[in-house]
Design a protein around this motif. Structure first.
Motif, PDB file in Angstrom:
ATOM      1  N   ARG A  67       0.821  -1.206   0.000  1.00 10.97           N
ATOM      2  CA  ARG A  67       0.000   0.000   0.000  1.00 10.97           C
ATOM      3  C   ARG A  67       0.856   1.258   0.000  1.00 10.97           C
ATOM      4  N   LEU A  68       2.065   1.146   0.566  1.00  9.52           N
ATOM      5  CA  LEU A  68       2.972   2.284   0.657  1.00  9.52           C
ATOM      6  C   LEU A  68       4.393   1.813   0.426  1.00  9.52           C
ATOM      7  N   VAL A  69       5.092   2.482  -0.486  1.00 10.22           N
ATOM      8  CA  VAL A  69       6.494   2.190  -0.765  1.00 10.22           C
ATOM      9  C   VAL A  69       7.326   3.410  -0.390  1.00 10.22           C
ATOM     10  N   GLY A  70       8.239   3.237   0.578  1.00 18.22           N
ATOM     11  CA  GLY A  70       9.128   4.315   0.985  1.00 18.22           C
ATOM     12  C   GLY A  70      10.400   4.286   0.163  1.00 18.22           C
ATOM     13  N   LEU A  71      10.702   5.389  -0.505  1.00 19.96           N
ATOM     14  CA  LEU A  71      11.916   5.507  -1.314  1.00 19.96           C
ATOM     15  C   LEU A  71      12.906   6.415  -0.589  1.00 19.96           C
ATOM     16  N   GLY A  72      13.999   5.844  -0.111  1.00 21.12           N
ATOM     17  CA  GLY A  72      14.998   6.615   0.606  1.00 21.12           C
ATOM     18  C   GLY A  72      16.094   7.126  -0.301  1.00 21.12           C
ATOM     19  N   GLU A  73      17.032   7.832   0.301  1.00 21.97           N
ATOM     20  CA  GLU A  73      18.207   8.342  -0.407  1.00 21.97           C
ATOM     21  C   GLU A  73      19.284   8.620   0.621  1.00 21.97           C
ATOM     22  N   SER A  74      20.536   8.436   0.226  1.00 25.72           N
ATOM     23  CA  SER A  74      21.658   8.680   1.130  1.00 25.72           C
ATOM     24  C   SER A  74      21.830  10.156   1.428  1.00 25.72           C
ATOM     25  N   ARG A  75      21.677  10.945   0.390  1.00 25.05           N
ATOM     26  CA  ARG A  75      21.768  12.401   0.481  1.00 25.05           C
ATOM     27  C   ARG A  75      20.599  12.974  -0.312  1.00 25.05           C
ATOM     28  N   HIS A  76      20.152  14.152   0.096  1.00 22.94           N
ATOM     29  CA  HIS A  76      19.077  14.803  -0.638  1.00 22.94           C
ATOM     30  C   HIS A  76      19.563  15.431  -1.943  1.00 22.94           C
ATOM     31  N   ASP A  77      20.861  15.549  -2.127  1.00 23.10           N
ATOM     32  CA  ASP A  77      21.382  16.391  -3.202  1.00 23.10           C
ATOM     33  C   ASP A  77      22.210  15.632  -4.236  1.00 23.10           C
ATOM     34  N   THR A  78      21.928  14.342  -4.434  1.00 23.45           N
ATOM     35  CA  THR A  78      22.687  13.569  -5.415  1.00 23.45           C
ATOM     36  C   THR A  78      21.885  13.431  -6.702  1.00 23.45           C
ATOM     37  N   ARG A  99      -0.858   6.164  -7.245  1.00 24.86           N
ATOM     38  CA  ARG A  99      -1.473   7.441  -7.586  1.00 24.86           C
ATOM     39  C   ARG A  99      -1.260   8.533  -6.532  1.00 24.86           C
ATOM     40  N   THR A 100      -0.405   8.297  -5.572  1.00 17.77           N
ATOM     41  CA  THR A 100      -0.117   9.308  -4.558  1.00 17.77           C
ATOM     42  C   THR A 100       1.386   9.370  -4.315  1.00 17.77           C
ATOM     43  N   LEU A 101       1.929  10.585  -4.326  1.00 13.69           N
ATOM     44  CA  LEU A 101       3.337  10.809  -4.016  1.00 13.69           C
ATOM     45  C   LEU A 101       3.403  11.705  -2.786  1.00 13.69           C
ATOM     46  N   ILE A 102       3.983  11.185  -1.701  1.00 16.51           N
ATOM     47  CA  ILE A 102       4.109  11.917  -0.443  1.00 16.51           C
ATOM     48  C   ILE A 102       5.565  12.339  -0.280  1.00 16.51           C
ATOM     49  N   LEU A 103       5.806  13.636  -0.217  1.00 16.15           N
ATOM     50  CA  LEU A 103       7.161  14.160  -0.131  1.00 16.15           C
ATOM     51  C   LEU A 103       7.525  14.567   1.293  1.00 16.15           C
ATOM     52  N   GLU A 104       8.794  14.500   1.591  1.00 20.74           N
ATOM     53  CA  GLU A 104       9.323  15.064   2.835  1.00 20.74           C
ATOM     54  C   GLU A 104       9.281  16.586   2.697  1.00 20.74           C
ATOM     55  N   GLU A 105       8.100  17.117   2.917  1.00 28.01           N
ATOM     56  CA  GLU A 105       7.822  18.531   2.656  1.00 28.01           C
ATOM     57  C   GLU A 105       6.631  18.958   3.497  1.00 28.01           C
ATOM     58  N   ILE A 303       3.442   6.389  -2.739  1.00 26.72           N
ATOM     59  CA  ILE A 303       4.902   6.435  -2.692  1.00 26.72           C
ATOM     60  C   ILE A 303       5.304   7.477  -1.658  1.00 26.72           C
ATOM     61  N   LEU A 304       6.250   7.139  -0.814  1.00 29.23           N
ATOM     62  CA  LEU A 304       6.784   8.066   0.186  1.00 29.23           C
ATOM     63  C   LEU A 304       8.230   8.384  -0.177  1.00 29.23           C
ATOM     64  N   TRP A 305       8.514   9.652  -0.452  1.00 30.67           N
ATOM     65  CA  TRP A 305       9.848  10.088  -0.889  1.00 30.67           C
ATOM     66  C   TRP A 305      10.501  10.843   0.264  1.00 30.67           C
ATOM     67  N   ALA A 306      11.578  10.277   0.821  1.00 29.78           N
ATOM     68  CA  ALA A 306      12.254  10.920   1.957  1.00 29.78           C
ATOM     69  C   ALA A 306      13.660  10.349   2.085  1.00 29.78           C
ATOM     70  N   HIS A 307      14.391  10.818   3.076  1.00 24.24           N
ATOM     71  CA  HIS A 307      15.746  10.337   3.338  1.00 24.24           C
ATOM     72  C   HIS A 307      15.707   8.913   3.870  1.00 24.24           C
ATOM     73  N   ASN A 308      16.808   8.183   3.668  1.00 19.57           N
ATOM     74  CA  ASN A 308      16.930   6.836   4.241  1.00 19.57           C
ATOM     75  C   ASN A 308      16.545   6.795   5.716  1.00 19.57           C
ATOM     76  N   ILE A 344      12.619   1.054   0.758  1.00 17.21           N
ATOM     77  CA  ILE A 344      13.726   0.903  -0.192  1.00 17.21           C
ATOM     78  C   ILE A 344      14.787   1.937   0.150  1.00 17.21           C
ATOM     79  N   GLY A 345      15.971   1.475   0.524  1.00 17.89           N
ATOM     80  CA  GLY A 345      17.059   2.370   0.875  1.00 17.89           C
ATOM     81  C   GLY A 345      17.949   2.676  -0.314  1.00 17.89           C
ATOM     82  N   GLY A 346      18.712   3.744  -0.197  1.00 19.20           N
ATOM     83  CA  GLY A 346      19.637   4.146  -1.254  1.00 19.20           C
ATOM     84  C   GLY A 346      21.082   4.052  -0.808  1.00 19.20           C
ATOM     85  N   SER A 347      21.982   3.785  -1.743  1.00 17.51           N
ATOM     86  CA  SER A 347      23.396   3.650  -1.431  1.00 17.51           C
ATOM     87  C   SER A 347      24.216   4.114  -2.634  1.00 17.51           C
ATOM     88  N   PHE A 348      25.430   4.604  -2.362  1.00 18.23           N
ATOM     89  CA  PHE A 348      26.355   4.954  -3.442  1.00 18.23           C
ATOM     90  C   PHE A 348      27.774   4.719  -2.955  1.00 18.23           C
TER      91      PHE A 348
END
Length: 451
Positions: A67-78, A99-105, A303-308, A344-348
């Motif tokens: 029902r909800l997929v969290g998309l993380g990121e290591s840094r906000h600025d990559t 059909r829904t995008l939830i931002l860290e905002e 979809i939930l868009w935020a930091h890891n 879902i976490g992010g890595s680089f």
């Protein structure tokens, strides 16, 4: 100036410039992880948002009926992580019916985003720069994604359009002002004004500055503001029928949410303890996210868009910054949603930022194999996405992933246990700085000159 300003901004994810010792596991343990990951990584063909999404079809069974997929990121600025996340968002929307995008905002600020992508009217660049979190999202990469969502919506019936929402509590003033305006329009005397609720402290919507202003308040002033929010919520509840008659049931629920966000933001700003403040923020963000799922998303996944460090489903540690375990929003979301929430976490691995863009020059060297980012780098395949849940079939890889590991988190390192924190992880080998808009750069330099 720019460096000090950037450090102030990055408090938003409870990070500071700290140094963390590597975790154990040994070379043999990381080799087992690398071998397993090499066999199970799903390669991603392109970071181009306009590229066909067929290379992402393999993740569909991994998402399942979430029902909800969290998309993380290591840094906000990559640039590369934003681009990869953009492709994932497109795939989830276009191919899987999200059909829904939830931002860290900020919740109230993000409503302008929602109106833009639904109506098609307005300048996306202006809307991006007017967000409370403009320093996170006012980039060319985010502009491209928002324009894609707007174009997608133009071909959809109204009940199938993508909505954009915000879940953060760090810039609540706009929403609280809207509550006061509605009460005044309906002739409901709350006995409150902007001063009583401390809205003057939020001038500029740059929340690190707001926190500083709260720090100079007297005990009486703190009590006055806290009491003001209690009264505001009581007034809304006691006039629910009147508000619903004058507006609608949905309008009342929205006003109550905005007031509760104001109360949560006030509680966060009142504390001088980073850990306590972070906990209040995570709780507020979780509450707002669940509200959006229940009141706005309907039966369509989000979809939930935020930091890891927000989307993770397990606690993390940041030695030198806060004592003990820190519990992100994702822990509460998993508790509420169970298997319906996927993180879902992010890595680089490595990269370089130029000196002339905030936060200034940064050099990222490939970490050791005992670090999560470094182990994934040794898969030598990029970009890719990996289902950590599949490690259950490989005891050695599972054991490595079940130990706390360093992950890059803005200009710091956080200790997270991979299999406790994320269901999947994506990896990009080399990163560069995302490109802020010209307006964002102007605002950044103006704020830098004030500090």
């Amino acid at each position: 100036m720019a460096d000090s300003m950037a450090r102030l901004v990055w408090l938003s994810v409870l990070v500071g410039v700290v140094s963390v010792l590597g975790c154990g596991g040994g070379a043999s343990g990381s080799r087992a992880l690398v071998e397993w990951a090499s066999d199970n990584a799903i390669e991603i063909d392109s970071l181009d948002l306009s590229a066909p999404t067929s290379d992402l079809d393999a993740i569909d069974p991994l998402i399942g009926s979430a029902r909800l997929v969290g998309l993380g990121e290591s840094r906000h600025d990559t640039r590369e992580q934003l681009a990869l996340k953009g492709r994932l968002v497109r795939h989830l929307i276009e191919d899987l019916g999200f059909r829904t995008l939830i931002l860290e905002e900020s919740t109230a600020h993000a409503e302008a985003f929602d109106r833009l992508v639904r109506s098609g009217d307005g300048d996306p660049g202006i809307v991006l720069n007017q967000l409370a979190g403009w320093y996170l999202w006012d980039t060319e990469e985010m502009l491209e994604l928002i324009e894609w969502i707007r174009d997608f919506n133009r071909l959809q019936p109204s009940d199938r359009q993508v909505g954009i929402f915000g879940n953060d509590i760090t810039a609540p003033a706009l929403g609280v002002e809207q509550v006061l305006e509605v009460l005044d329009r309906l002739g409901i005397d709350a006995g409150l004004d902007a001063q009583t609720l401390g809205l003057d402290l939020h001038e500029g919507d740059f929340w690190p500055t707001t926190w500083q202003r709260y720090g100079s308040l007297s005990d009486d002033r703190r009590a006055e503001i806290t009491g003001g929010y209690e009264r505001l919520i009581d007034v809304l509840k006691s006039h629910q029928d009147e508000i619903e008659t004058g507006l609608s049931e949905g309008a009342f629920e929205r006003l109550l949410l905005l007031a509760e966000i104001g109360q949560s933001g006030n509680a966060m700003f009142l504390t001088t303890d980073r850990k306590e403040g972070g906990t209040k923020r995570e709780t507020g963000m979780s509450h707002t996210t669940l509200w959006i799922l229940d009141h706005a998303a309907g039966d369509q996944p989000a979809i939930l868009w935020a930091h890891n460090l927000h989307v993770a489903t397990g606690p993390f540690r940041m030695p030198g910054l806060a004592e003990g375990d820190l519990f992100p929003m994702g822990v509460q979301l998993e508790s509420a949603l169970g298997d319906d929430y996927i993180a879902i976490g992010g890595s680089f691995s490595r990269g370089h930022y130029p000196h002339d863009l905030p936060p200034g020059e940064r050099v990222f060297e490939e970490p050791s194999a005992d670090v999560m980012d470094g182990a994934l780098a040794r898969v030598r395949r990029s970009p890719f996405i990996l289902d950590l849940r599949q490690a259950e079939t490989d005891p050695a890889a599972r054991a490595w992933l079940a130990q706390p590991r360093e992950w890059t988190a803005q200009d710091a390192d956080a200790l997270l246990t991979p299999t406790e924190s994320f269901d999947l992880v994506y990896f990009v080998e080399e990163i560069s700085r995302s490109q802020p808009s010209s307006l964002a750069l102007q605002r950044f330099h103006a704020l830098s000159n004030q500090h």
